[in-house]
Design an enzyme around this catalytic site. Structure first.
Site: not given
Ligand code: NAD
Length: 495
Positions: A162, A186, A189, A239, A294, A386
């Site tokens: 997000f 994708k 959401e 994450s 991140c 985190e």
């Molecule tokens: P998230 O892991 O909750 O969601 C990421 C994506 O995965 C979304 O599209 C979501 O719909 C999907 N998703 C969520 N739960 C899922 C599941 N159980 N199974 C399959 N798909 C699922 O992350 P977020 O809250 O959207 O973003 C924040 C996180 O992203 C933080 O941990 C941040 O550090 C990380 N991040 C990392 C980087 C990097 O380059 N390493 C960059 C940006 C964000």
């Protein structure tokens, strides 16, 4: 066609519901539930998004498979032309895209604009690929030539978080599409709207139908993408818990996988650090995008007597104008999670030097102000997990060696920085920290294009980086062609 987003201020504005993009057309998904897309500044729904699943993924894969071979047959130069035009269109629509990112994600205007500009920089890298992807060739024996060419994989996909609605998708799209693939995205959401505008811009830039598809949704859509045998490679950013699962599930189907996860970034500050530069940088790093990056500073390892720097950080954090210089938290649940971390740290005896709890810039919306915790220990949740919010956990240590030991013990490894005026200290830290992206007197050490973006340890599952040349290599496969045109009179065993 999805209409333009016309907001030019933070004032609440509604927008058209998100739709999937399949075969070049915006399509409804009658089987999918619609959920609200919240504007985090106002805490109000600005649009809705369908939570699609396997049926939409299957339709997108089918359309992409049909379109991809003709796209792959175009010379790379022609494919890159789309990105030259896209760059012009994104620049033309910079204000619109900036306000859309700001409204759906919560970033303040300058941050949102910076993220769109960075997305444009990624597009520029895509434009440069015809000049970079020249491959290699060598006469490996007398009369025998070997050359390498980069071939597309076919249909590929990306799953995004997000926190950067347009920029993170652009870590993937230019290399994959200029490389000759059809791409299914994708988006999160929580922030699906900027991608709707991007689909319109791709069409205007002349990208053929089916080469860029959008499937909205959450876990069900991700699992369908991960499992679909028609998808050759998949990148994920989000994450660590989800990155790990998606990586394992996708790899089990034989896909090429690259999954970037979460972070707990450490800044090591020694007493000789430049006070003005360090205090401003540390505050910018942990409060930028409300700490929802991140690459944000999360732990400051203060070596020896750094009280003069800590008090400067606290003063600058107190001065920050919430709502203008720092935006809201993405959701109510995220704001509650961040507050719980602060409460737990305080209950463990940590001093809350700057307290963001209860601060707000609007009546609605989700807010936590900048927070500075002093006296955190590495084993406390605030010291090792985190938080993903505007919270700086200060851990006091006696030596640089102790600081490095704590950094090395972190399960993550996205970023680390050192603040010092000593080259010796800087070199020592840069050699020994266990992170993929490191900074000397830089609070957010993002390796800009053409360098690759990616962390170590549990911050990245897979091989290579997501941006730069590594990205191109991830989305393509090398073909080695060995040729001999004339019969060799003086054959050797190698001929
Ligand atoms: P998230 O892991 O909750 O969601 C990421 C994506 O995965 C979304 O599209 C979501 O719909 C999907 N998703 C969520 N739960 C899922 C599941 N159980 N199974 C399959 N798909 C699922 O992350 P977020 O809250 O959207 O973003 C924040 C996180 O992203 C933080 O941990 C941040 O550090 C990380 N991040 C990392 C980087 C990097 O380059 N390493 C960059 C940006 C964000």
């Amino acid at each position: 066609m999805t209409s333009k987003f016309t907001a030019t201020s933070y004032e609440f504005a509604e927008y058209a519901d998100a739709r999937n993009v399949i075969g070049g057309a915006f399509v409804e998904d009658p089987g999918a539930d619609l959920i609200d897309v919240m504007n985090p500044r106002h805490g109000k729904a600005m649009a809705r998004v369908p939570m699609s699943g396997a049926a939409a993924v299957a339709a997108a894969v089918a359309a992409a498979r049909e379109a991809q071979p003709a796209w792959a047959r175009l010379p790379i130069r022609d494919r890159a032309q789309v990105f030259y035009r896209l760059r012009e269109l994104m620049t033309r629509d910079l204000e619109e895209l900036t306000w859309l990112v700001s409204h759906e994600n919560g970033k303040v205007y300058e941050e949102a604009k910076g993220s769109v500009l960075k997305a444009i920089e990624c597009v520029e890298f895509g434009c440069s690929l015809p000049n970079l992807a020249v491959g290699q060739q060598l006469d490996v024996s007398r009369g025998v030539n070997c050359m390498v060419v980069h071939e597309p994989l076919g249909v590929v996909a990306g799953i995004c978080p997000f926190n950067f609605p347009l920029m993170v998708p652009m870590w993937m799209l230019p290399q994959a599409i200029v490389g000759g693939n059809a791409f299914i995205i994708k988006p999160s959401e929580q922030v699906p709207l900027s991608i709707q505008r991007l689909a319109v811009l791709f069409e205007e830039a002349g990208l053929p139908a089916g080469i860029f598809s959008v499937v909205n949704g959450g876990r069900a859509a991700v699992e369908a993408l991960t499992d679909d045998p028609g998808i050759a490679a998949l990148a994920f950013v989000g994450s660590t818990a989800v990155a790990r699962q998606v990586y394992a599930r996708g790899a089990a189907t034989g896909k090429r996988m690259l999954c970037l996860g979460g972070a707990k970034n450490h800044l090591i500050v020694v007493p000789d650090a430049d006070v003005e530069l360090t205090t401003q940088n540390v505050v910018d790093s942990f409060t930028g995008c409300a700490g929802q990056r991140c690459m944000a500073a999360s732990v400051m390892l203060g070596v020896g007597d750094v009280d003069h720097i800590v008090s400067g950080i606290a003063a600058k954090a107190e001065e920050l104008r919430l709502g203008e210089q720092m935006g809201p938290i993405t959701s109510d649940a995220a704001a509650a999670r961040i507050t719980d971390y602060i409460n737990a740290a305080e209950e463990s005896g940590v001093k809350v030097l700057v307290d963001g709890r209860g601060q707000r810039a609007t009546d609605g919306g989700y807010w936590v102000g900048p927070t500075v915790l002093d006296g955190v220990t590495p084993d406390m949740p605030a010291g090792c997990e985190e938080i993903f919010g505007p919270v700086l956990s200060i851990i006091r240590v006696a030596t640089v060696d102790e600081a490095i030991t704590i950094e090395n013990a972190s399960e993550y490894g996205n970023a680390s920085s050192v603040y010092t005026t000593s080259g010796d200290v800087a070199r020592e830290v840069m050699e020994r920290v266990s992170s993929g992206m490191c900074g000397v007197n830089v609070g957010v050490p993002v390796p800009r294009e053409p360098f690759g973006f990616g962390g170590w340890n549990d911050s990245l599952f897979g091989h290579g980086n997501i941006t730069g040349w590594d990205g191109f290599r991830f989305w393509t496969r090398p073909r080695k062609i060995t040729s001999k045109w004339a019969a060799q009179k003086d054959q050797t065993w190698m001929s």
